[in-house]
Design a protein around this motif. Structure first.
Motif, PDB file in Angstrom:
ATOM      1  N   PRO A   1       0.814  -1.217   0.000  1.00  0.00           N
ATOM      2  CA  PRO A   1       0.000   0.000   0.000  1.00  0.00           C
ATOM      3  C   PRO A   1       0.847   1.267   0.000  1.00  0.00           C
ATOM      4  CG  PRO A   1      -0.047  -1.052   2.150  1.00  0.00           C
ATOM      5  CD  PRO A   1       0.685  -1.976   1.223  1.00  0.00           C
ATOM      6  N   ALA A   2       0.201   2.388  -0.200  1.00  0.00           N
ATOM      7  CA  ALA A   2       0.805   3.723  -0.170  1.00  0.00           C
ATOM      8  C   ALA A   2       1.767   3.950  -1.320  1.00  0.00           C
ATOM      9  CB  ALA A   2       1.512   3.966   1.163  1.00  0.00           C
ATOM     10  N   GLY A   3       1.620   3.197  -2.409  1.00  0.00           N
ATOM     11  CA  GLY A   3       2.419   3.447  -3.598  1.00  0.00           C
ATOM     12  C   GLY A   3       3.891   3.096  -3.477  1.00  0.00           C
ATOM     13  N   ALA A   4       4.278   2.417  -2.427  1.00  0.00           N
ATOM     14  CA  ALA A   4       5.682   2.028  -2.278  1.00  0.00           C
ATOM     15  C   ALA A   4       5.983   0.916  -3.266  1.00  0.00           C
ATOM     16  CB  ALA A   4       5.954   1.568  -0.858  1.00  0.00           C
ATOM     17  N   GLY A   5       6.996   1.093  -4.084  1.00  0.00           N
ATOM     18  CA  GLY A   5       7.389   0.058  -5.019  1.00  0.00           C
ATOM     19  C   GLY A   5       8.129  -1.044  -4.290  1.00  0.00           C
ATOM     20  N   ALA A   6       8.435  -2.105  -4.983  1.00  0.00           N
ATOM     21  CA  ALA A   6       9.192  -3.202  -4.395  1.00  0.00           C
ATOM     22  C   ALA A   6      10.609  -2.713  -4.125  1.00  0.00           C
ATOM     23  CB  ALA A   6       9.207  -4.393  -5.332  1.00  0.00           C
ATOM     24  N   SER A   7      10.975  -2.641  -2.844  1.00  0.00           N
ATOM     25  CA  SER A   7      12.296  -2.120  -2.496  1.00  0.00           C
ATOM     26  C   SER A   7      12.779  -2.734  -1.193  1.00  0.00           C
ATOM     27  CB  SER A   7      12.250  -0.596  -2.348  1.00  0.00           C
ATOM     28  OG  SER A   7      11.427  -0.248  -1.258  1.00  0.00           O
ATOM     29  N   VAL A   8      14.041  -2.500  -0.889  1.00  0.00           N
ATOM     30  CA  VAL A   8      14.645  -2.938   0.365  1.00  0.00           C
ATOM     31  C   VAL A   8      15.418  -1.762   0.944  1.00  0.00           C
ATOM     32  CG1 VAL A   8      16.720  -3.894  -0.734  1.00  0.00           C
ATOM     33  CG2 VAL A   8      16.061  -4.700   1.500  1.00  0.00           C
ATOM     34  N   THR A   9      15.320  -1.574   2.257  1.00  0.00           N
ATOM     35  CA  THR A   9      16.059  -0.539   2.961  1.00  0.00           C
ATOM     36  C   THR A   9      17.012  -1.238   3.916  1.00  0.00           C
ATOM     37  OG1 THR A   9      14.155   0.933   2.844  1.00  0.00           O
ATOM     38  CG2 THR A   9      15.874   1.515   4.422  1.00  0.00           C
ATOM     39  N   ALA A  10      18.291  -0.893   3.846  1.00  0.00           N
ATOM     40  CA  ALA A  10      19.297  -1.567   4.664  1.00  0.00           C
ATOM     41  C   ALA A  10      20.299  -0.559   5.208  1.00  0.00           C
ATOM     42  CB  ALA A  10      20.010  -2.632   3.842  1.00  0.00           C
ATOM     43  N   THR A  11      20.975  -0.939   6.260  1.00  0.00           N
ATOM     44  CA  THR A  11      22.013  -0.097   6.865  1.00  0.00           C
ATOM     45  C   THR A  11      23.345  -0.818   6.754  1.00  0.00           C
ATOM     46  OG1 THR A  11      20.400   0.772   8.425  1.00  0.00           O
ATOM     47  CG2 THR A  11      22.721   1.065   8.987  1.00  0.00           C
ATOM     48  N   ARG A  12      24.355  -0.078   6.354  1.00  0.00           N
ATOM     49  CA  ARG A  12      25.688  -0.680   6.268  1.00  0.00           C
ATOM     50  C   ARG A  12      26.675   0.141   7.073  1.00  0.00           C
ATOM     51  NH1 ARG A  12      28.099   0.456   0.221  1.00  0.00           N
ATOM     52  NH2 ARG A  12      27.976   2.713   0.290  1.00  0.00           N
ATOM     53  N   SER A  13      27.722  -0.503   7.548  1.00  0.00           N
ATOM     54  CA  SER A  13      28.764   0.165   8.323  1.00  0.00           C
ATOM     55  C   SER A  13      29.761   0.814   7.374  1.00  0.00           C
ATOM     56  CB  SER A  13      29.499  -0.844   9.204  1.00  0.00           C
ATOM     57  OG  SER A  13      28.619  -1.424  10.119  1.00  0.00           O
ATOM     58  N   VAL A  14      30.109   2.069   7.657  1.00  0.00           N
ATOM     59  CA  VAL A  14      31.140   2.789   6.919  1.00  0.00           C
ATOM     60  C   VAL A  14      32.109   3.375   7.940  1.00  0.00           C
ATOM     61  CG1 VAL A  14      29.712   3.279   4.900  1.00  0.00           C
ATOM     62  CG2 VAL A  14      29.662   4.831   6.811  1.00  0.00           C
ATOM     63  N   GLU A  15      33.179   3.978   7.473  1.00  0.00           N
ATOM     64  CA  GLU A  15      34.203   4.507   8.377  1.00  0.00           C
ATOM     65  C   GLU A  15      33.653   5.518   9.379  1.00  0.00           C
ATOM     66  OE1 GLU A  15      37.501   6.044   6.222  1.00  0.00           O
ATOM     67  OE2 GLU A  15      37.840   4.181   5.139  1.00  0.00           O
ATOM     68  N   ASP A  16      32.722   6.360   8.952  1.00  0.00           N
ATOM     69  CA  ASP A  16      32.196   7.419   9.813  1.00  0.00           C
ATOM     70  C   ASP A  16      31.014   6.978  10.669  1.00  0.00           C
ATOM     71  OD1 ASP A  16      34.049   8.772   8.372  1.00  0.00           O
ATOM     72  OD2 ASP A  16      32.638  10.030   7.279  1.00  0.00           O
ATOM     73  N   GLY A  17      30.555   5.731  10.537  1.00  0.00           N
ATOM     74  CA  GLY A  17      29.406   5.266  11.301  1.00  0.00           C
ATOM     75  C   GLY A  17      28.562   4.312  10.493  1.00  0.00           C
ATOM     76  N   ALA A  18      27.337   4.739  10.173  1.00  0.00           N
ATOM     77  CA  ALA A  18      26.421   3.889   9.421  1.00  0.00           C
ATOM     78  C   ALA A  18      25.790   4.680   8.290  1.00  0.00           C
ATOM     79  CB  ALA A  18      25.345   3.336  10.344  1.00  0.00           C
ATOM     80  N   GLU A  19      25.416   3.968   7.239  1.00  0.00           N
ATOM     81  CA  GLU A  19      24.783   4.574   6.073  1.00  0.00           C
ATOM     82  C   GLU A  19      23.543   3.750   5.734  1.00  0.00           C
ATOM     83  OE1 GLU A  19      26.026   5.827   1.530  1.00  0.00           O
ATOM     84  OE2 GLU A  19      27.195   4.297   2.547  1.00  0.00           O
ATOM     85  N   THR A  20      22.415   4.409   5.532  1.00  0.00           N
ATOM     86  CA  THR A  20      21.176   3.736   5.186  1.00  0.00           C
ATOM     87  C   THR A  20      20.935   3.879   3.694  1.00  0.00           C
ATOM     88  OG1 THR A  20      20.258   4.167   7.363  1.00  0.00           O
ATOM     89  CG2 THR A  20      18.699   3.616   5.640  1.00  0.00           C
ATOM     90  N   LEU A  21      20.658   2.759   3.048  1.00  0.00           N
ATOM     91  CA  LEU A  21      20.452   2.724   1.602  1.00  0.00           C
ATOM     92  C   LEU A  21      19.090   2.139   1.293  1.00  0.00           C
ATOM     93  CD1 LEU A  21      23.868   1.096   0.721  1.00  0.00           C
ATOM     94  CD2 LEU A  21      23.306   3.498   0.500  1.00  0.00           C
ATOM     95  N   GLN A  22      18.479   2.596   0.190  1.00  0.00           N
ATOM     96  CA  GLN A  22      17.240   2.006  -0.295  1.00  0.00           C
ATOM     97  C   GLN A  22      17.433   1.695  -1.765  1.00  0.00           C
ATOM     98  OE1 GLN A  22      13.707   4.365   0.085  1.00  0.00           O
ATOM     99  NE2 GLN A  22      12.381   2.650  -0.374  1.00  0.00           N
ATOM    100  N   THR A  23      17.050   0.487  -2.178  1.00  0.00           N
ATOM    101  CA  THR A  23      17.217   0.077  -3.565  1.00  0.00           C
ATOM    102  C   THR A  23      15.996  -0.725  -4.001  1.00  0.00           C
ATOM    103  OG1 THR A  23      18.723  -0.998  -5.129  1.00  0.00           O
ATOM    104  CG2 THR A  23      18.448  -2.059  -3.010  1.00  0.00           C
ATOM    105  N   PRO A  24      15.653  -0.657  -5.289  1.00  0.00           N
ATOM    106  CA  PRO A  24      14.511  -1.436  -5.765  1.00  0.00           C
ATOM    107  C   PRO A  24      14.842  -2.931  -5.823  1.00  0.00           C
ATOM    108  CG  PRO A  24      15.547  -0.299  -7.593  1.00  0.00           C
ATOM    109  CD  PRO A  24      16.227   0.173  -6.342  1.00  0.00           C
ATOM    110  N   LEU A  25      13.789  -3.748  -5.762  1.00  0.00           N
ATOM    111  CA  LEU A  25      13.964  -5.196  -5.904  1.00  0.00           C
ATOM    112  C   LEU A  25      13.819  -5.562  -7.364  1.00  0.00           C
ATOM    113  CD1 LEU A  25      11.925  -6.472  -2.851  1.00  0.00           C
ATOM    114  CD2 LEU A  25      14.391  -6.327  -3.070  1.00  0.00           C
ATOM    115  N   PRO A  26      14.474  -6.549  -7.880  1.00  0.00           N
ATOM    116  CA  PRO A  26      15.363  -7.476  -7.196  1.00  0.00           C
ATOM    117  C   PRO A  26      16.703  -6.827  -6.888  1.00  0.00           C
ATOM    118  CG  PRO A  26      15.323  -8.008  -9.519  1.00  0.00           C
ATOM    119  CD  PRO A  26      14.330  -6.891  -9.304  1.00  0.00           C
TER     120      PRO A  26
END
Length: 87
Positions: free
Chosen positions: A13-38
């Motif tokens: 619902p709410a028009g959200a396409g097929a996607s995944v949101t993830a957090t990865r560790s980087v040198e300065d802390g953490a970075e949150t990424l969102q990418t479409p599926l697959p």
């Protein structure tokens, strides 16, 4: 990748396409990424830090007896090698 925050399936619902949101560790802390599926995600070893077992549960089950169910087939655990095929 250190954590998967959200997976939105197709047709959500709410028009959200097929996607995944993830957090990865980087040198300065953490970075949150969102990418479409697959998408292909690689999970780092530090993503799963299991909790130590609770002492109460260890003491409760330390003398427990494990029994197989009556119809359980464990023949695949037999260490004998298979018979050679006849020609």
């Amino acid at each position: 990748m250190s954590r998967i925050d959200e997976v939105v399936p197709p047709g959500a619902p709410a028009g959200a396409g097929a996607s995944v949101t993830a957090t990865r560790s980087v040198e300065d802390g953490a970075e949150t990424l969102q990418t479409p599926l697959p998408a292909l995600l690689t999970i780092a070893a530090e993503a799963n830090e299991p909790r130590p077992p609770s002492v109460k549960l260890v003491m409760t089950y330390k003398n427990a007896i494990a029994e197989a169910l009556p119809g359980y087939d464990d023949s695949y655990l037999d260490p004998t090698p298979p018979r050679p095929r006849s020609a």
